[in-house]
Design a protein around this motif. Sequence first.
Motif, PDB file in Angstrom:
ATOM      1  N   GLN A 106       0.821  -1.204   0.000  1.00 30.01           N
ATOM      2  CA  GLN A 106       0.000   0.000   0.000  1.00 30.01           C
ATOM      3  C   GLN A 106       0.858   1.258   0.000  1.00 30.01           C
ATOM      4  O   GLN A 106       0.513   2.250  -0.643  1.00 30.01           O
ATOM      5  N   ALA A 107       1.974   1.231   0.705  1.00 23.74           N
ATOM      6  CA  ALA A 107       2.879   2.382   0.709  1.00 23.74           C
ATOM      7  C   ALA A 107       3.427   2.625  -0.693  1.00 23.74           C
ATOM      8  O   ALA A 107       3.527   3.768  -1.143  1.00 23.74           O
ATOM      9  N   TYR A 138       3.410   5.834  -5.764  1.00 21.50           N
ATOM     10  CA  TYR A 138       3.214   5.969  -7.203  1.00 21.50           C
ATOM     11  C   TYR A 138       2.042   6.891  -7.530  1.00 21.50           C
ATOM     12  O   TYR A 138       2.077   7.633  -8.511  1.00 21.50           O
ATOM     13  N   GLU A 139       1.017   6.879  -6.699  1.00 20.40           N
ATOM     14  CA  GLU A 139      -0.107   7.791  -6.893  1.00 20.40           C
ATOM     15  C   GLU A 139       0.347   9.238  -6.692  1.00 20.40           C
ATOM     16  O   GLU A 139      -0.034  10.129  -7.461  1.00 20.40           O
ATOM     17  N   LEU A 195       1.203  14.528  -0.665  1.00 27.08           N
ATOM     18  CA  LEU A 195       0.877  13.549   0.366  1.00 27.08           C
ATOM     19  C   LEU A 195      -0.299  12.717  -0.116  1.00 27.08           C
ATOM     20  O   LEU A 195      -1.322  13.266  -0.519  1.00 27.08           O
ATOM     21  N   VAL A 196      -0.127  11.423  -0.125  1.00 31.76           N
ATOM     22  CA  VAL A 196      -1.221  10.503  -0.427  1.00 31.76           C
ATOM     23  C   VAL A 196      -1.368   9.618   0.799  1.00 31.76           C
ATOM     24  O   VAL A 196      -0.508   8.784   1.075  1.00 31.76           O
ATOM     25  N   PRO A 197      -2.433   9.827   1.587  1.00 30.38           N
ATOM     26  CA  PRO A 197      -2.598   9.051   2.824  1.00 30.38           C
ATOM     27  C   PRO A 197      -2.720   7.557   2.547  1.00 30.38           C
ATOM     28  O   PRO A 197      -3.348   7.139   1.588  1.00 30.38           O
ATOM     29  N   LEU A 198      -2.117   6.793   3.399  1.00 28.58           N
ATOM     30  CA  LEU A 198      -2.180   5.343   3.333  1.00 28.58           C
ATOM     31  C   LEU A 198      -3.371   4.886   4.155  1.00 28.58           C
ATOM     32  O   LEU A 198      -3.528   5.287   5.305  1.00 28.58           O
ATOM     33  N   GLN A 199      -4.205   4.077   3.578  1.00 30.31           N
ATOM     34  CA  GLN A 199      -5.371   3.546   4.274  1.00 30.31           C
ATOM     35  C   GLN A 199      -5.140   2.063   4.549  1.00 30.31           C
ATOM     36  O   GLN A 199      -5.396   1.227   3.697  1.00 30.31           O
ATOM     37  N   PRO A 200      -4.613   1.722   5.729  1.00 32.40           N
ATOM     38  CA  PRO A 200      -4.360   0.309   6.028  1.00 32.40           C
ATOM     39  C   PRO A 200      -5.667  -0.462   6.148  1.00 32.40           C
ATOM     40  O   PRO A 200      -6.698   0.107   6.507  1.00 32.40           O
ATOM     41  N   PRO A 201      -5.638  -1.755   5.833  1.00 28.29           N
ATOM     42  CA  PRO A 201      -6.835  -2.571   5.975  1.00 28.29           C
ATOM     43  C   PRO A 201      -7.289  -2.604   7.433  1.00 28.29           C
ATOM     44  O   PRO A 201      -6.493  -2.431   8.344  1.00 28.29           O
TER      45      PRO A 201
END
Length: 97
Positions: free
Chosen positions: A67-68, A73-74, A83-89
């Motif tokens: 996900q990181a 890449y996003e 900043l593209v926040p990471l949304q962990p499962p």
Amino acid sequence: MHPSLTGSPSPGHGLLRCLRRDDLAARLGGDELLVMVFGIQDLANAEALAETILIAAAEPIDSLMQQADQAMYEAKRLGRNRLVPLQPPAAVLERPT
């Protein structure tokens, strides 16, 4: 034998379980790794450690690392320096009681 081959595993990625406190590991990108190990006494120990590291590095990358990478890449796709926040499962967010 190299102490990291016989020591107990530490938490974290399989690669880190192969290394000692003073050894260094860096992910250069994708599947490129740099590992600096100090105090190897002979080629046989270096080869044994290298084989252990190759096996550990072949373990699947955990979902947070994937996900990181996706978030990175996003951010690049959107124009970098973002900043593209990471949304962990949800399973990662749950804590055992």
